[in-house]
Scaffold this motif. Structure first.
Motif, PDB file in Angstrom:
ATOM      1  N   ASN A  76      28.131 -28.929  67.855  1.00  0.00           N
ATOM      2  CA  ASN A  76      28.744 -29.322  66.801  1.00  0.00           C
ATOM      3  C   ASN A  76      29.938 -28.106  66.585  1.00  0.00           C
ATOM      4  OD1 ASN A  76      29.817 -30.215  64.299  1.00  0.00           O
ATOM      5  ND2 ASN A  76      28.094 -29.337  63.040  1.00  0.00           N
ATOM      6  N   LEU A  77      30.976 -28.357  67.377  1.00  0.00           N
ATOM      7  CA  LEU A  77      31.740 -27.206  67.273  1.00  0.00           C
ATOM      8  C   LEU A  77      32.734 -27.281  66.093  1.00  0.00           C
ATOM      9  CD1 LEU A  77      32.955 -27.212  70.911  1.00  0.00           C
ATOM     10  CD2 LEU A  77      31.539 -25.777  69.998  1.00  0.00           C
ATOM     11  N   CYS A  78      32.754 -28.606  65.501  1.00  0.00           N
ATOM     12  CA  CYS A  78      33.649 -28.733  64.358  1.00  0.00           C
ATOM     13  C   CYS A  78      33.016 -28.130  63.126  1.00  0.00           C
ATOM     14  CB  CYS A  78      33.928 -30.310  63.948  1.00  0.00           C
ATOM     15  SG  CYS A  78      35.151 -31.047  65.223  1.00  0.00           S
ATOM     16  N   GLY A  79      31.750 -27.951  63.161  1.00  0.00           N
ATOM     17  CA  GLY A  79      30.902 -27.182  62.148  1.00  0.00           C
ATOM     18  C   GLY A  79      31.142 -25.741  62.136  1.00  0.00           C
ATOM     19  N   LYS A  80      31.892 -25.163  63.105  1.00  0.00           N
ATOM     20  CA  LYS A  80      32.063 -23.863  63.054  1.00  0.00           C
ATOM     21  C   LYS A  80      33.510 -23.655  62.176  1.00  0.00           C
ATOM     22  CE  LYS A  80      29.937 -23.197  67.510  1.00  0.00           C
ATOM     23  NZ  LYS A  80      28.520 -22.759  66.713  1.00  0.00           N
ATOM     24  N   ILE A  81      33.970 -24.706  61.668  1.00  0.00           N
ATOM     25  CA  ILE A  81      35.099 -24.330  60.906  1.00  0.00           C
ATOM     26  C   ILE A  81      34.793 -24.133  59.330  1.00  0.00           C
ATOM     27  CG2 ILE A  81      37.204 -25.498  60.255  1.00  0.00           C
ATOM     28  CD1 ILE A  81      37.201 -27.252  62.675  1.00  0.00           C
ATOM     29  N   ARG A  82      35.050 -23.039  58.655  1.00  0.00           N
ATOM     30  CA  ARG A  82      34.623 -22.825  57.369  1.00  0.00           C
ATOM     31  C   ARG A  82      35.637 -21.682  56.785  1.00  0.00           C
ATOM     32  NH1 ARG A  82      30.533 -20.405  60.888  1.00  0.00           N
ATOM     33  NH2 ARG A  82      30.413 -17.960  60.453  1.00  0.00           N
ATOM     34  N   ASP A  83      35.477 -21.731  55.416  1.00  0.00           N
ATOM     35  CA  ASP A  83      36.283 -20.729  54.682  1.00  0.00           C
ATOM     36  C   ASP A  83      37.528 -20.400  55.371  1.00  0.00           C
ATOM     37  OD1 ASP A  83      33.727 -20.193  53.386  1.00  0.00           O
ATOM     38  OD2 ASP A  83      33.235 -18.734  54.918  1.00  0.00           O
ATOM     39  N   GLY A  84      38.299 -21.432  55.908  1.00  0.00           N
ATOM     40  CA  GLY A  84      39.554 -21.502  56.194  1.00  0.00           C
ATOM     41  C   GLY A  84      39.823 -21.076  57.692  1.00  0.00           C
ATOM     42  N   GLY A  85      38.671 -21.120  58.515  1.00  0.00           N
ATOM     43  CA  GLY A  85      38.986 -20.396  59.769  1.00  0.00           C
ATOM     44  C   GLY A  85      38.056 -20.809  60.827  1.00  0.00           C
ATOM     45  N   LEU A  86      38.156 -20.718  61.963  1.00  0.00           N
ATOM     46  CA  LEU A  86      37.196 -21.005  63.134  1.00  0.00           C
ATOM     47  C   LEU A  86      36.404 -19.835  63.329  1.00  0.00           C
ATOM     48  CD1 LEU A  86      36.051 -22.742  65.334  1.00  0.00           C
ATOM     49  CD2 LEU A  86      38.110 -22.264  66.477  1.00  0.00           C
ATOM     50  N   TRP A  87      35.089 -19.984  63.495  1.00  0.00           N
ATOM     51  CA  TRP A  87      34.185 -18.875  63.523  1.00  0.00           C
ATOM     52  C   TRP A  87      33.430 -19.074  65.093  1.00  0.00           C
ATOM     53  CZ3 TRP A  87      34.044 -14.595  60.031  1.00  0.00           C
ATOM     54  CH2 TRP A  87      34.804 -15.111  58.945  1.00  0.00           C
ATOM     55  N   VAL A  88      33.508 -18.025  65.742  1.00  0.00           N
ATOM     56  CA  VAL A  88      32.726 -18.049  67.136  1.00  0.00           C
ATOM     57  C   VAL A  88      31.648 -17.282  67.181  1.00  0.00           C
ATOM     58  CG1 VAL A  88      35.003 -18.499  68.280  1.00  0.00           C
ATOM     59  CG2 VAL A  88      34.107 -16.126  68.106  1.00  0.00           C
ATOM     60  N   ASP A  89      30.568 -17.471  67.983  1.00  0.00           N
ATOM     61  CA  ASP A  89      29.326 -16.943  67.933  1.00  0.00           C
ATOM     62  C   ASP A  89      29.176 -15.669  68.971  1.00  0.00           C
ATOM     63  OD1 ASP A  89      28.052 -18.964  66.299  1.00  0.00           O
ATOM     64  OD2 ASP A  89      28.892 -20.118  67.955  1.00  0.00           O
ATOM     65  N   GLN A  90      30.123 -15.743  69.831  1.00  0.00           N
ATOM     66  CA  GLN A  90      29.895 -14.520  70.780  1.00  0.00           C
ATOM     67  C   GLN A  90      31.323 -13.885  71.544  1.00  0.00           C
ATOM     68  OE1 GLN A  90      28.417 -15.584  74.893  1.00  0.00           O
ATOM     69  NE2 GLN A  90      26.625 -14.583  74.454  1.00  0.00           N
ATOM     70  N   GLY A  91      31.543 -12.837  71.786  1.00  0.00           N
ATOM     71  CA  GLY A  91      32.354 -12.346  72.668  1.00  0.00           C
ATOM     72  C   GLY A  91      31.971 -11.668  73.861  1.00  0.00           C
ATOM     73  N   ILE A  92      32.526 -11.811  74.949  1.00  0.00           N
ATOM     74  CA  ILE A  92      32.417 -11.248  76.246  1.00  0.00           C
ATOM     75  C   ILE A  92      33.743 -10.657  76.976  1.00  0.00           C
ATOM     76  CG2 ILE A  92      31.476 -11.272  78.439  1.00  0.00           C
ATOM     77  CD1 ILE A  92      29.450 -11.689  76.309  1.00  0.00           C
ATOM     78  N   ILE A  93      33.703  -9.449  77.364  1.00  0.00           N
ATOM     79  CA  ILE A  93      34.923  -8.913  78.022  1.00  0.00           C
ATOM     80  C   ILE A  93      34.283  -8.550  79.220  1.00  0.00           C
ATOM     81  CG2 ILE A  93      36.677  -7.300  78.396  1.00  0.00           C
ATOM     82  CD1 ILE A  93      36.767  -7.298  75.115  1.00  0.00           C
ATOM     83  N   ALA A  94      34.496  -8.959  80.479  1.00  0.00           N
ATOM     84  CA  ALA A  94      33.420  -8.642  81.685  1.00  0.00           C
ATOM     85  C   ALA A  94      34.544  -9.248  82.916  1.00  0.00           C
ATOM     86  CB  ALA A  94      32.483  -9.639  81.479  1.00  0.00           C
TER      87      ALA A  94
END
Length: 768
Positions: A342-360
């Protein structure tokens, strides 16, 4: 932002003309074609007689990692290996999490070290460097060519034409043979302007991939980067763009070199490896890509491909619409398993929120990328909720430099987790996200499930690709999607980031085993219990009966779908065990169907006169109107096997196992409308599989369970027949004649198919 010109152009200095304009000014176009950087480098490495259409290339160095080098060495051993003829780096950056698979992974590493000693190779221990970073730092030489068994083998920014191919192509080099390829077209990539602060190499790369992938503009061609915009880019910035050219489906890449490349090589103790590469007179190209770096903005490649790229700001603004499209695609590919995404469920509080970041990895884990990410996060926090940030420097020398310049401390204080050099996040062996999660990564690919999720088990997550700068900006906002250009780059800490890099060679000198030129044949190889030899493979029979055991109608099929990456990595040294995972994500029933056909072939080889098999084969040929078996009492000349159909298979990894696993299970061929990459088609050929091309309507008519009768196939291959007539026999008993082709096979490739695989080919050559 990016302009594509499909007609031939001539570049002379800073002047770009159409071929017609250049000819009118007296330019000899054929001579100008030989003036491109890639044409000059290829000519210097081509061993074919003058006038021969096919290039026969010998490379200056080779590189593999620990999910490919065991199979390569095993194949070469079976084909007569005595010594590595050129520097060959065996790195350990994929199977370095030795907790996975019990002792299996470390067994492979011991095998690799022993092989480096025995045959004169270079062994880079686990966690010391990812494959491409080590080669950049220690093996590149301007004007050279390097072949690697990893698809992201790209060192063009350092003046090296590099190509990623399947393991058998490295075997050919190890045995003193050549890499045979039609002379590729060349595409000029003209860079102008300069990136704005906050725009990184991944942003440029994703914009380029989006512009050329779907239209096939650069497929199997060479990209040459040049123009006034090059000099404003650091070497690491150039490398960050260059490594991603693999995702355009080009064959290779090369850049002009300058004082910055010279300084890079000097810092790494290799000043003598520098040479200036620039155009010397007019050079003719088959097309041009013009990139205005001023216009590039932070980009994000949404699931499930690097070409699915949009500006970050656009995704933030239109998240509901764009993410709904991703969810629709997930439902098409994964059915019920996509319900939890449910990627659309990550839209809240006026923004898109992701769960994880990776730099590798080879794309994201550079000193420069991580230093800038640390500067963005200095004094900030990634938060204490679901969002997490992991950072993997691409090598221990780079990791030490990040400690010395304070970047490691800044990242750790912000809540980021620093890890060792490892490719795992790129192919699904590390940091697999939670079910339903959205991960943003500065890595190379975001194919379906490449991050390690398993939809068959009800677990599905998604990856989007971004640049390290925007990942850090997002992390500084606790996971709210944020382009790095939103930051104030004139503020202290960002305006004065120190990007001066000091390389410490002792790290490699103390741990890397370099045995090139000093083989020790008395050293025994170390075989763990999971290291197995390739099974025996039969020569191509006169006729084939192939059952269609999988039909894939997706527009493109990746090698990750043909053989999963992450969870199978510890089995790459065991052909039989690995084959059990073939197509497990795309078509879980494939293996059992293929095995059922293979049992028939094994029965035929044990008793060619088996009456039940003879009767079945005779009936199939009779339905096609063929009397091949009417007077025969056995099947000595008829092979029974399986085939798969896919519209466009082979995008992605160079791993040979995408083909060899099918062969191990009795596969004799692939049917396709086209092949996504040369390297996958080469893998099929090297494992004795027929790379058939058929009409697009096969996707509409072919069904699992159909039989493909290919009479006189051996003669057709031997005689280089332009068309092979075959017959599709439906379960209803109706037969339909179809035309298949095997395009552009070299003499050696035809013989490899006739012999049944590359190992058989070399063994037969040695006996002659």
């Amino acid at each position: 932002m990016i302009e594509l010109i499909s007609n031939a152009v001539v570049i002379d200095g800073n002047t770009i003309r159409s071929a017609e304009e250049a000819r009118a000014k007296g330019v000899d176009l054929e001579a100008a074609r030989k003036n491109s950087l890639s044409a000059r480098i290829l000519a210097a490495h081509n061993t074919a007689p003058e006038g021969e259409d096919v290039l026969r290339v010998r490379f200056d160095a080779l590189a593999s990692h620990d999910i490919t080098y065991v199979g390569i060495i095993q194949t070469a051993r079976a084909s007569g290996l005595t010594e590595f003829p050129v520097p060959y780096a065996l790195t350990n950056c994929h199977n370095s999490l030795c907790a996975v698979g019990g002792t299996i992974n470390e067994d492979d590493h011991l095998f690799g070290l022993a092989a480096a000693q025995k045959y004169g190779g270079i062994f880079v221990p686990p966690h010391l460097a990812v494959i491409h970073q080590y080669v950049r730092e220690m093996m590149t030489k301007c004007g050279g060519m390097i072949l690697g068994s990893d698809s992201h083998t790209r060192y063009g920014a350092l003046g090296v034409m590099a190509i990623g191919e399947g393991g058998p192509e490295l075997v050919k080099q190890i045995l003193g043979k050549t890499y045979d390829v039609a002379n590729p077209q060349k595409i000029a990539v003209w860079l102008e302007g300069a990136p704005r602060p906050g725009v990184g190499p991944q942003d440029v790369a994703l914009a380029l991939i989006a512009a050329v992938f779907k239209n096939g503009f650069v497929k199997n061609k060479v990209l040459e980067f040049m123009g006034p915009g090059v000099e404003g880019l650091s070497v690491e910035y150039r490398c960050g763009i260059d490594v991603m050219t693999t995702e355009t489906t080009c064959l290779s890449s090369i850049w002009t070199t300058d004082g910055k490349v010279r300084q890079y090589l000097e810092k790494h103790g290799r000043a003598d490896d520098y040479a200036e590469l620039r155009l010397e007179g007019p050079a003719c190209y088959d097309g041009l890509i013009r990139i205005n770096l001023d216009k590039i903005v932070p980009m994000i490649a949404l699931p499930f491909h690097p070409s699915n790229a949009y500006p970050v700001a656009e995704v933030a603004k239109h998240a509901s619409e764009l993410l709904a499209q991703v969810e629709d695609e997930a439902r098409k590919q994964f059915g019920d398993a996509a319900k939890g995404l449910n990627l659309c469920g990550k839209i809240r509080d006026g923004g898109l929120w992701v769960d994880q970041g990776i730099i590798a990895g080879c794309a994201g884990g550079s000193f420069e990328n991580i230093t800038l990410a640390a500067a963005i996060l200095d004094g900030k926090s990634t938060g204490n909720l679901a969002f997490s940030l992991s950072v993997y420097p691409a090598s221990e020398p780079q990791g030490l430099a990040l400690v010395n310049n304070g970047s490691t401390a800044k990242l750790m204080a912000a809540g980021a987790v620093l890890k060792n050099a490892f490719c795992g996040p790129c192919f699904g062996a590390g940091d697999t996200p939670a079910h339903g999660a959205l991960s943003i990564r500065h890595t190379t690919r975001n194919f379906p499930n490449r991050e390690g999720s398993k939809p068959a088990n009800g677990q599905l997550s998604a990856v989007a690709l971004m640049d390290a700068r925007s990942i850090a900006a997002t992390a500084a906002n606790g996971g709210r999607l944020t382009p790095a250009t939103d930051l104030d780059w004139s503020a202290p800490g960002l305006a004065d980031v120190n990007l001066d890099y000091r390389f410490e060679p002792l790290i490699y000198h103390r741990r890397v085993y370099n045995g090139f030129g000093n083989p020790k044949p008395e050293v025994p190889l170390v075989f763990g219990p999971n290291i197995a030899d390739w099974p025996a493979m039969s020569a191509l029979p006169d006729h084939l009966l192939l059952q269609v055991v999988s039909v894939i109608t997706d527009p493109v099929t990746t090698t990750d779908e043909l053989i999963p990456s992450g969870e199978t990595s510890s089995l790459r040294s065991n052909p039989l065990k690995l084959a059990e995972y073939t197509l497990s994500r795309k078509d879980p029933g494939y293996v059992e169907r293929a095995k059922a056909v293979d049992l028939m072939e094994k029965a035929r080889l044990a008793n060619a006169a088996d009456p039940e098999l003879v009767a079945r084969a005779r009936a199939l040929f009779a339905l096609c109107g063929l009397d091949i078996l009417q007077g025969a009492a056995d099947l000595k000349n008829v092979g029974l096997g399986s085939t798969i159909f896919a519209v466009k298979p082979g995008d992605g990894s160079a791993r040979e196992q995408a083909a060899s696993c099918q062969k191990v299970l009795g596969g004799w061929a692939n049917l396709a409308v086209e092949y996504a990459t040369k390297r996958y088609r080469s893998n099929l050929i090297n494992w004795g599989m027929l790379p058939f091309i058929g009409d697009a309507d096969l996707a509409e008519t072919l069904q699992v369970g159909d039989w493909l009768a290919v009479p006189d196939v051996r003669k057709a291959v031997k005689d280089a027949a332009p068309t092979i007539l075959a017959y599709v026999v439906r379960e209803s008993g109706k037969a339909e004649q179809i035309a298949l082709t095997l395009k552009d096979l070299t003499d050696d490739e035809r013989q490899i198919i006739l012999d049944g695989c590359l190992i058989n080919f070399y063994n037969s050559t040695r006996k002659q």
